[in-house]
Write a protein that holds these residues in place. Structure first.
Motif, short mmCIF file in Angstrom:
data_model
loop_
_atom_site.label_atom_id
_atom_site.label_comp_id
_atom_site.label_asym_id
_atom_site.label_seq_id
_atom_site.Cartn_x
_atom_site.Cartn_y
_atom_site.Cartn_z
N PRO A 250 12.77 -1.39 10.09
CA PRO A 250 13.16 -1.36 8.68
C PRO A 250 13.42 -2.76 8.14
O PRO A 250 13.81 -3.67 8.89
N VAL A 251 13.19 -2.93 6.85
CA VAL A 251 13.54 -4.16 6.15
C VAL A 251 14.36 -3.77 4.93
O VAL A 251 14.51 -2.58 4.63
N LYS A 252 14.88 -4.73 4.25
CA LYS A 252 15.76 -4.48 3.11
C LYS A 252 15.11 -3.50 2.12
O LYS A 252 14.04 -3.77 1.59
N GLY A 253 15.76 -2.38 1.91
CA GLY A 253 15.29 -1.42 0.93
C GLY A 253 14.15 -0.53 1.38
O GLY A 253 13.72 0.35 0.64
N ARG A 254 13.66 -0.74 2.58
CA ARG A 254 12.53 0.05 3.08
C ARG A 254 12.79 0.48 4.51
O ARG A 254 13.32 -0.28 5.31
N GLY A 270 9.51 4.19 1.85
CA GLY A 270 9.08 2.83 1.55
C GLY A 270 8.50 2.14 2.76
O GLY A 270 8.48 0.92 2.86
N ALA A 271 7.99 2.92 3.71
CA ALA A 271 7.57 2.36 5.00
C ALA A 271 6.22 1.69 4.96
O ALA A 271 5.88 0.94 5.87
N TYR A 272 5.41 1.97 3.96
CA TYR A 272 4.19 1.18 3.79
C TYR A 272 4.31 0.36 2.53
O TYR A 272 5.02 0.72 1.59
N PHE A 273 3.60 -0.74 2.50
CA PHE A 273 3.68 -1.63 1.35
C PHE A 273 2.99 -1.02 0.14
O PHE A 273 1.83 -0.61 0.22
N SER A 274 3.69 -0.97 -0.96
CA SER A 274 3.10 -0.63 -2.26
C SER A 274 3.83 -1.44 -3.32
O SER A 274 4.96 -1.91 -3.11
N THR A 275 3.20 -1.59 -4.46
CA THR A 275 3.86 -2.23 -5.59
C THR A 275 5.16 -1.52 -5.91
O THR A 275 6.20 -2.15 -6.13
N ASN A 276 5.13 -0.19 -5.92
CA ASN A 276 6.27 0.60 -6.36
C ASN A 276 7.46 0.47 -5.42
O ASN A 276 8.61 0.48 -5.87
N ILE A 280 7.57 -4.51 -7.25
CA ILE A 280 8.26 -4.22 -8.51
C ILE A 280 9.78 -4.22 -8.33
O ILE A 280 10.50 -4.81 -9.15
N PRO A 281 10.33 -3.58 -7.28
CA PRO A 281 11.78 -3.70 -7.08
C PRO A 281 12.25 -5.14 -6.94
O PRO A 281 13.31 -5.51 -7.46
N ALA A 282 11.47 -5.98 -6.27
CA ALA A 282 11.85 -7.40 -6.13
C ALA A 282 11.82 -8.10 -7.48
O ALA A 282 12.70 -8.92 -7.79
N ALA A 283 10.81 -7.77 -8.29
CA ALA A 283 10.74 -8.37 -9.62
C ALA A 283 11.88 -7.88 -10.51
O ALA A 283 12.50 -8.66 -11.25
N TYR A 284 12.19 -6.60 -10.44
CA TYR A 284 13.31 -6.06 -11.21
C TYR A 284 14.63 -6.72 -10.83
O TYR A 284 15.52 -6.90 -11.67
N ALA A 285 14.78 -7.08 -9.56
CA ALA A 285 16.03 -7.67 -9.09
C ALA A 285 16.34 -8.99 -9.80
O ALA A 285 17.50 -9.41 -9.85
N THR A 286 15.34 -9.64 -10.34
CA THR A 286 15.56 -10.90 -11.06
C THR A 286 16.05 -10.69 -12.48
O THR A 286 16.57 -11.62 -13.10
#
Length: 594
Positions: A250-254, A270-276, A280-286
């Motif tokens: 696991p990684v942060k949020g996934r 959230g175990a596979y990489f997707s924009t969703n 996008i969560p990383a971008a929203y965090a800013t």
């Protein structure tokens, strides 16, 4: 000055306070669009067109560097977890047991050509009848119609390209030379791999560079046997752990991959990489991201005096109204064919044949991998071994033809194989009751499958154009696609069949069954090349930083930018190119060069 209160000149000071900003999702009819200050409120530091794998990365990188970013997508909004309605459904809960209905086949005649379009994920795909295009030859344009795009649907294979790929055009004379080499991307591969989460093994192969990996999914007994046979009996043929964007830790949020084999429904872990689930969560965090779904980009706006792009015009797919948005820089990531269509439709006095198309290369050199080879055979023995789960990785056999001393005489470039070993259930025809239950609980003999993907050369007349005699639902010229595989691809495809059959025979497999039908272009979902990178503005569209030669504040980092197709899955390369281009673009903004 940005209409959201963030000035480019203040970016370095604003970075520390980025987390205090607010994000927005604008939906059709929002009051933002009914005001007397539309230009100011519709102005951002950057606009990203398309929210798939590369567009999501562009949004993340630009937001994290302090820019106010508008992310546009033609599809409806999809929020991670909440909008995966079938993610935890059991097979018997589907009305048609995951088979397509006649109505779905009729409304999705193109999408249903592809194995991935099914009852459990049909809600992610575009309606073909509402989004027609012209096929001069059969071309399977497989498209999502949601925020996140095909990042929700991709196969997740992640392999770095090597200089074998980046130097191939120069060495054999097909296409033009790449303006970059592996050394230019190596650190960016590492950067995106650490965030994306790639499980794999460091294999030490010079033509398949190692990366930043989580532990690999283990291979099973049948695959272990095939690995030993291939590597011991063939020089320079290797069978390695598959590398995939599925988390084994696991990684942060996934969370960690549960090996359910339901990735195509959207992963609630959230175990596979997707924009969703990721970018996008990383971008929203800013606090810097604005997402506007239902926004079909019609064209990029160009200012003849400034000799720059000033923004974009969109069509709201629900209201059919047009809207304009403005920015200092634009990242075009709508996907290879759609990006070419946007450029071709963005005409002006300066660019009568499409934005940045002085080279006449926009829309040309369309490539896709060819596939269809499938070699199935029975492995006798190993009955005491079994496996558990449905892990997303396979055994991987990287290219060996036209590398080292294994030269082909009738084609250039090469291909790879995925190899799987499974134990399907014992045949139970004619049985009922307890006998049927008992038979279904017994696995049958090991079955080995080879499937292959091969490289397509860049051909100038494999291209995307606009057919002005036909229009879509919004009155725009329809996209027209003319693309075929040629002699080199057909000869390579035949060789893929021969070499896989050879390996099956040498490994002692029995009952070898061969399927050699070649796919139609598009069906591998790896379309590339319609706005290629190059050294010379006369023969290419983009420079070494994915920047348009003729419109310097427009960047393209989706598959359009690729100068050759390689045999290797391309998505991790799109990610690396995007992160690199964003870094360059923001530095150029700070220098006041854009």
């Amino acid at each position: 000055m940005s209409g959201t209160g963030c000035c480019i000149l203040q970016q370095q000071n604003d970075l520390s306070s980025a987390g205090k900003r607010s994000n927005t999702i604008f939906m059709p009819g929002d009051s933002l669009y009914i005001n007397n200050k539309a230009t100011k409120q519709n102005t951002f530091d950057a606009i990203v067109i398309g929210s798939g794998i590369s567009g999501g990365w562009a949004a993340k990188e630009l937001c994290e560097k302090g820019l106010k970013v508008l992310l546009l997508d033609r599809g409806r909004n999809v929020e991670h977890i909440k909008d995966y309605p079938t993610a935890t459904m059991q097979s018997w809960e589907f009305a048609h047991r995951n088979q397509l209905t006649q109505e779905q086949k009729q409304s999705h005649p193109i999408q249903s050509r592809h194995f991935s379009y099914r009852e459990d994920n049909a809600h992610f795909y575009v309606n073909d009848l509402e989004n027609p295009y012209v096929e001069h030859n059969r071309y399977d344009w497989i498209r999502g119609d949601v925020v996140g795009g095909r990042s929700l649907l991709w196969g997740r294979a992640c392999y770095r390209w090597s200089d074998v790929e980046f130097e191939s055009n120069l060495k054999d004379g097909h296409g033009i030379d790449w303006p970059i080499r592996y050394k230019d991307l190596a650190s960016w591969y590492s950067y995106v791999e650490k965030f994306t989460g790639i499980s794999g093994n460091k294999d030490g192969l010079p033509h398949l560079p190692d990366g930043e990996f989580q532990p690999p999914f283990d291979i099973n007994a049948g695959e272990r046997y095939m690995k030993q046979q291939i590597e011991s009996k063939f020089k320079n043929r290797f069978a390695v752990h598959g590398r995939t964007a599925n988390l084994t830790q696991p990684v942060k949020g996934r969370g960690q991959c549960q090996a359910r084999n339901l990735c195509h429904r959207g992963c609630p872990f959230g175990a596979y990489f997707s924009t969703n689930a990721s970018t996008i969560p990383a971008a929203y965090a800013t606090g810097n991201l604005t997402v506007r779904p239902h926004s079909l980009v019609n064209k990029i706006l160009y200012d003849e005096q400034k000799q720059k792009a000033t923004g974009v015009e969109i069509i709201d797919t629900q209201t059919k109204q047009t809207e304009q948005f403005y920015a200092r820089i634009i990242f075009l990531n709508a996907s290879t064919i759609a990006s070419a269509a946007i450029l071709l439709n963005s005409v002006s006095n300066r660019f009568p044949n499409g934005l940045g198309n002085g080279s006449d290369q926009v829309g040309r050199n369309l490539m896709d991998h060819h596939k269809g080879v499938s070699i199935n055979a029975t492995l006798e023995g190993l009955e005491e071994h079994y496996y558990y789960g449905r892990r997303p990785a396979q055994l991987y056999i990287p290219r060996f033809r036209n590398i080292f001393d294994d030269k082909a005489t009738d084609f250039v470039r090469g291909y790879h194989y995925f190899l799987t070993a499974t134990r399907p259930r014992t045949a139970a025809e004619g049985l009922i009751g307890e006998e049927l239950k008992a038979a279904l609980s017994v696995p049958g003999p090991w079955q080995i499958n080879f499937s292959g993907y091969g490289e397509c050369l860049p051909y100038a007349d494999n291209r995307v154009t606009l057919d002005k005699t036909k229009t879509d639902a919004f009155g725009r010229p329809q996209v027209a696609i003319d693309c075929t595989f040629r002699k080199n691809e057909l000869n390579m495809h035949a060789d893929m069949v021969e070499r896989a059959t050879e390996m099956a025979e040498v490994a002692g497999l029995k009952n070898i069954r061969v399927s050699e039908k070649i796919s139609a272009p598009g069906n591998a979902n790896h379309e590339m090349g319609t706005a290629r990178m190059g050294h010379d503005a006369k023969t290419s569209v983009l420079n070494a930083f994915n920047q348009m030669h003729e419109v310097p504040n427009v960047f393209i980092t989706d598959g359009s930018c690729m100068t050759s197709s390689s045999y290797v899955n391309p998505s991790i390369t799109y990610m690396a190119l995007t992160a690199r281009a964003c870094d360059y673009a923001v530095n150029e903004l700070k220098k006041m060069n854009l």
